[in-house]
Design a protein around this motif. Sequence first.
Motif, PDB file in Angstrom:
ATOM      1  N   GLU A  12       0.573  -1.042   0.079  1.00  0.00           N
ATOM      2  CA  GLU A  12       0.223   0.159   0.096  1.00  0.00           C
ATOM      3  C   GLU A  12       0.930   1.291  -0.105  1.00  0.00           C
ATOM      4  OE1 GLU A  12      -3.390   0.251  -0.709  1.00  0.00           O
ATOM      5  OE2 GLU A  12      -3.092  -1.623  -0.820  1.00  0.00           O
ATOM      6  N   VAL A  15       2.056   1.801  -3.469  1.00  0.00           N
ATOM      7  CA  VAL A  15       0.947   1.977  -4.202  1.00  0.00           C
ATOM      8  C   VAL A  15       0.649   3.483  -4.111  1.00  0.00           C
ATOM      9  CG1 VAL A  15      -1.630   1.893  -4.510  1.00  0.00           C
ATOM     10  CG2 VAL A  15      -0.505   0.000  -4.504  1.00  0.00           C
ATOM     11  N   THR A  16       0.682   4.108  -2.669  1.00  0.00           N
ATOM     12  CA  THR A  16       0.727   5.476  -2.545  1.00  0.00           C
ATOM     13  C   THR A  16       1.698   6.250  -3.150  1.00  0.00           C
ATOM     14  OG1 THR A  16      -0.336   5.038  -0.444  1.00  0.00           O
ATOM     15  CG2 THR A  16       0.433   7.123  -0.761  1.00  0.00           C
ATOM     16  N   SER A  19       1.602   5.365  -7.507  1.00  0.00           N
ATOM     17  CA  SER A  19       0.387   5.694  -8.523  1.00  0.00           C
ATOM     18  C   SER A  19      -0.095   7.094  -8.667  1.00  0.00           C
ATOM     19  CB  SER A  19      -0.931   5.163  -7.596  1.00  0.00           C
ATOM     20  OG  SER A  19      -1.178   5.809  -6.509  1.00  0.00           O
ATOM     21  N   LYS A  20      -0.951   7.396  -9.867  1.00  0.00           N
ATOM     22  CA  LYS A  20      -1.149   8.716 -10.173  1.00  0.00           C
ATOM     23  C   LYS A  20      -2.032   9.602  -9.293  1.00  0.00           C
ATOM     24  CE  LYS A  20       0.997   7.533 -13.826  1.00  0.00           C
ATOM     25  NZ  LYS A  20       2.332   7.941 -14.053  1.00  0.00           N
ATOM     26  N   SER A  21      -2.118  10.928  -9.268  1.00  0.00           N
ATOM     27  CA  SER A  21      -2.849  11.532  -8.492  1.00  0.00           C
ATOM     28  C   SER A  21      -4.306  12.055  -9.117  1.00  0.00           C
ATOM     29  CB  SER A  21      -2.045  12.803  -8.063  1.00  0.00           C
ATOM     30  OG  SER A  21      -2.937  13.984  -7.451  1.00  0.00           O
ATOM     31  N   ARG A  90      -8.446   4.792  -9.954  1.00  0.00           N
ATOM     32  CA  ARG A  90      -8.773   3.589  -9.044  1.00  0.00           C
ATOM     33  C   ARG A  90      -8.231   2.284  -9.777  1.00  0.00           C
ATOM     34  NH1 ARG A  90     -13.207   5.164  -7.306  1.00  0.00           N
ATOM     35  NH2 ARG A  90     -14.378   4.645  -9.038  1.00  0.00           N
ATOM     36  N   GLU A  92      -5.625   2.187 -12.131  1.00  0.00           N
ATOM     37  CA  GLU A  92      -4.313   2.317 -12.390  1.00  0.00           C
ATOM     38  C   GLU A  92      -3.811   1.827 -10.924  1.00  0.00           C
ATOM     39  OE1 GLU A  92      -0.735   4.017 -11.767  1.00  0.00           O
ATOM     40  OE2 GLU A  92      -2.235   4.966 -10.832  1.00  0.00           O
ATOM     41  N   LYS A  93      -4.363   2.391  -9.890  1.00  0.00           N
ATOM     42  CA  LYS A  93      -3.803   1.626  -8.498  1.00  0.00           C
ATOM     43  C   LYS A  93      -3.984   0.435  -8.265  1.00  0.00           C
ATOM     44  CE  LYS A  93      -4.358   6.193  -5.759  1.00  0.00           C
ATOM     45  NZ  LYS A  93      -5.301   6.813  -4.734  1.00  0.00           N
ATOM     46  N   ASP A  94      -5.188  -0.187  -8.973  1.00  0.00           N
ATOM     47  CA  ASP A  94      -5.466  -1.721  -8.751  1.00  0.00           C
ATOM     48  C   ASP A  94      -4.128  -2.292  -9.447  1.00  0.00           C
ATOM     49  OD1 ASP A  94      -7.499  -1.359  -6.756  1.00  0.00           O
ATOM     50  OD2 ASP A  94      -9.051  -1.347  -8.475  1.00  0.00           O
ATOM     51  N   ARG A  97      -1.092  -2.055  -7.402  1.00  0.00           N
ATOM     52  CA  ARG A  97      -1.346  -3.119  -6.316  1.00  0.00           C
ATOM     53  C   ARG A  97      -1.060  -4.439  -6.667  1.00  0.00           C
ATOM     54  NH1 ARG A  97      -5.684  -1.262  -4.638  1.00  0.00           N
ATOM     55  NH2 ARG A  97      -4.719   0.570  -3.392  1.00  0.00           N
TER      56      ARG A  97
END
Length: 116
Positions: A12, A15-16, A19-21, A90, A92-94, A97
Amino acid sequence: MDLSTAEQILIEQRVTNESKSTAVAYLLWIFLGGLGAHRFYIGRVGSGLAILVLTILGILLAPFHVGTVFLVPAVIWALVDAFLIPGMIRQEKDEVRNTFGKQMYAERLIAAERRG
Protein backbone atom coordinates in the motif's frame (compact mmCIF):
# COMPACT_ATOMS: atom_id res chain seq x y z
CA MET A 1 -1.91 -15.04 -2.66
CA ASP A 2 -1.54 -14.96 1.10
CA LEU A 3 0.49 -11.95 2.22
CA SER A 4 1.29 -10.91 5.75
CA THR A 5 0.03 -7.64 7.18
CA ALA A 6 3.51 -6.13 6.94
CA GLU A 7 3.73 -7.10 3.27
CA GLN A 8 0.29 -5.63 2.59
CA ILE A 9 1.29 -2.37 4.29
CA LEU A 10 4.47 -2.25 2.21
CA ILE A 11 2.44 -2.78 -0.96
CA GLU A 12 0.00 0.00 0.00
CA GLN A 13 2.93 2.36 0.66
CA ARG A 14 4.32 1.60 -2.79
CA VAL A 15 0.87 2.10 -4.35
CA THR A 16 0.59 5.48 -2.63
CA ASN A 17 4.07 6.50 -3.78
CA GLU A 18 3.84 5.26 -7.37
CA SER A 19 0.22 5.73 -8.39
CA LYS A 20 -1.19 8.76 -10.14
CA SER A 21 -2.91 11.65 -8.37
CA THR A 22 -6.58 12.39 -9.01
CA ALA A 23 -5.93 16.10 -8.37
CA VAL A 24 -3.15 16.24 -10.98
CA ALA A 25 -5.34 14.37 -13.47
CA TYR A 26 -8.15 16.90 -12.96
CA LEU A 27 -5.77 19.84 -13.31
CA LEU A 28 -4.51 18.42 -16.58
CA TRP A 29 -8.11 17.81 -17.64
CA ILE A 30 -9.09 21.41 -16.86
CA PHE A 31 -6.17 23.05 -18.64
CA LEU A 32 -5.21 20.52 -21.34
CA GLY A 33 -8.19 18.16 -21.52
CA GLY A 34 -8.82 18.92 -25.17
CA LEU A 35 -5.35 17.61 -25.91
CA GLY A 36 -5.83 14.41 -23.89
CA ALA A 37 -3.10 15.30 -21.38
CA HIS A 38 -5.00 13.73 -18.47
CA ARG A 39 -5.14 10.41 -20.34
CA PHE A 40 -1.42 10.52 -21.14
CA TYR A 41 -0.75 11.16 -17.43
CA ILE A 42 -2.88 8.21 -16.33
CA GLY A 43 -1.15 5.94 -18.84
CA ARG A 44 -3.92 5.68 -21.44
CA VAL A 45 -1.72 6.74 -24.33
CA GLY A 46 -3.88 5.36 -27.13
CA SER A 47 -7.03 7.23 -26.15
CA GLY A 48 -4.98 10.32 -25.27
CA LEU A 49 -3.57 10.24 -28.79
CA ALA A 50 -7.07 9.86 -30.22
CA ILE A 51 -8.31 12.99 -28.42
CA LEU A 52 -5.18 14.87 -29.48
CA VAL A 53 -5.63 13.89 -33.14
CA LEU A 54 -9.33 14.81 -33.09
CA THR A 55 -8.54 18.22 -31.63
CA ILE A 56 -5.69 18.95 -34.04
CA LEU A 57 -7.75 17.86 -37.06
CA GLY A 58 -10.65 19.96 -35.82
CA ILE A 59 -8.50 23.05 -35.48
CA LEU A 60 -6.76 22.54 -38.83
CA LEU A 61 -10.02 21.91 -40.67
CA ALA A 62 -11.98 24.72 -38.98
CA PRO A 63 -11.28 27.20 -41.83
CA PHE A 64 -12.94 24.72 -44.22
CA HIS A 65 -16.06 24.47 -42.01
CA VAL A 66 -15.60 20.77 -41.28
CA GLY A 67 -13.57 21.16 -38.10
CA THR A 68 -16.62 20.72 -35.90
CA VAL A 69 -16.91 17.13 -37.14
CA PHE A 70 -13.71 16.43 -35.20
CA LEU A 71 -13.94 19.00 -32.40
CA VAL A 72 -17.41 18.00 -31.16
CA PRO A 73 -16.44 14.36 -30.42
CA ALA A 74 -13.20 15.54 -28.77
CA VAL A 75 -15.10 17.96 -26.53
CA ILE A 76 -17.76 15.39 -25.63
CA TRP A 77 -15.06 12.81 -24.89
CA ALA A 78 -13.20 15.28 -22.66
CA LEU A 79 -16.42 16.17 -20.81
CA VAL A 80 -17.27 12.51 -20.22
CA ASP A 81 -13.74 12.01 -18.88
CA ALA A 82 -14.58 14.37 -16.01
CA PHE A 83 -16.70 11.54 -14.64
CA LEU A 84 -14.32 8.74 -15.65
CA ILE A 85 -11.10 10.08 -14.12
CA PRO A 86 -11.70 8.70 -10.58
CA GLY A 87 -12.38 5.22 -11.98
CA MET A 88 -9.33 5.36 -14.23
CA ILE A 89 -7.14 6.36 -11.26
CA ARG A 90 -8.67 3.59 -9.13
CA GLN A 91 -8.02 1.04 -11.89
CA GLU A 92 -4.42 2.24 -12.24
CA LYS A 93 -3.93 1.87 -8.47
CA ASP A 94 -5.38 -1.64 -8.59
CA GLU A 95 -2.96 -2.56 -11.37
CA VAL A 96 -0.01 -1.20 -9.37
CA ARG A 97 -1.25 -3.03 -6.26
CA ASN A 98 -1.64 -6.29 -8.20
CA THR A 99 1.82 -5.99 -9.77
CA PHE A 100 3.53 -5.36 -6.43
CA GLY A 101 1.50 -8.10 -4.74
CA LYS A 102 2.60 -10.65 -7.32
CA GLN A 103 6.18 -9.42 -7.06
CA MET A 104 6.13 -9.67 -3.25
CA TYR A 105 4.62 -13.16 -3.39
CA ALA A 106 7.20 -14.34 -5.94
CA GLU A 107 10.04 -12.94 -3.83
CA ARG A 108 8.69 -14.77 -0.79
CA LEU A 109 8.50 -18.06 -2.73
CA ILE A 110 12.08 -17.63 -3.99
CA ALA A 111 13.31 -16.91 -0.45
CA ALA A 112 11.48 -19.97 0.90
CA GLU A 113 12.93 -22.12 -1.86
CA ARG A 114 16.46 -20.98 -1.02
CA ARG A 115 15.95 -21.75 2.66
CA GLY A 116 14.63 -25.19 2.23
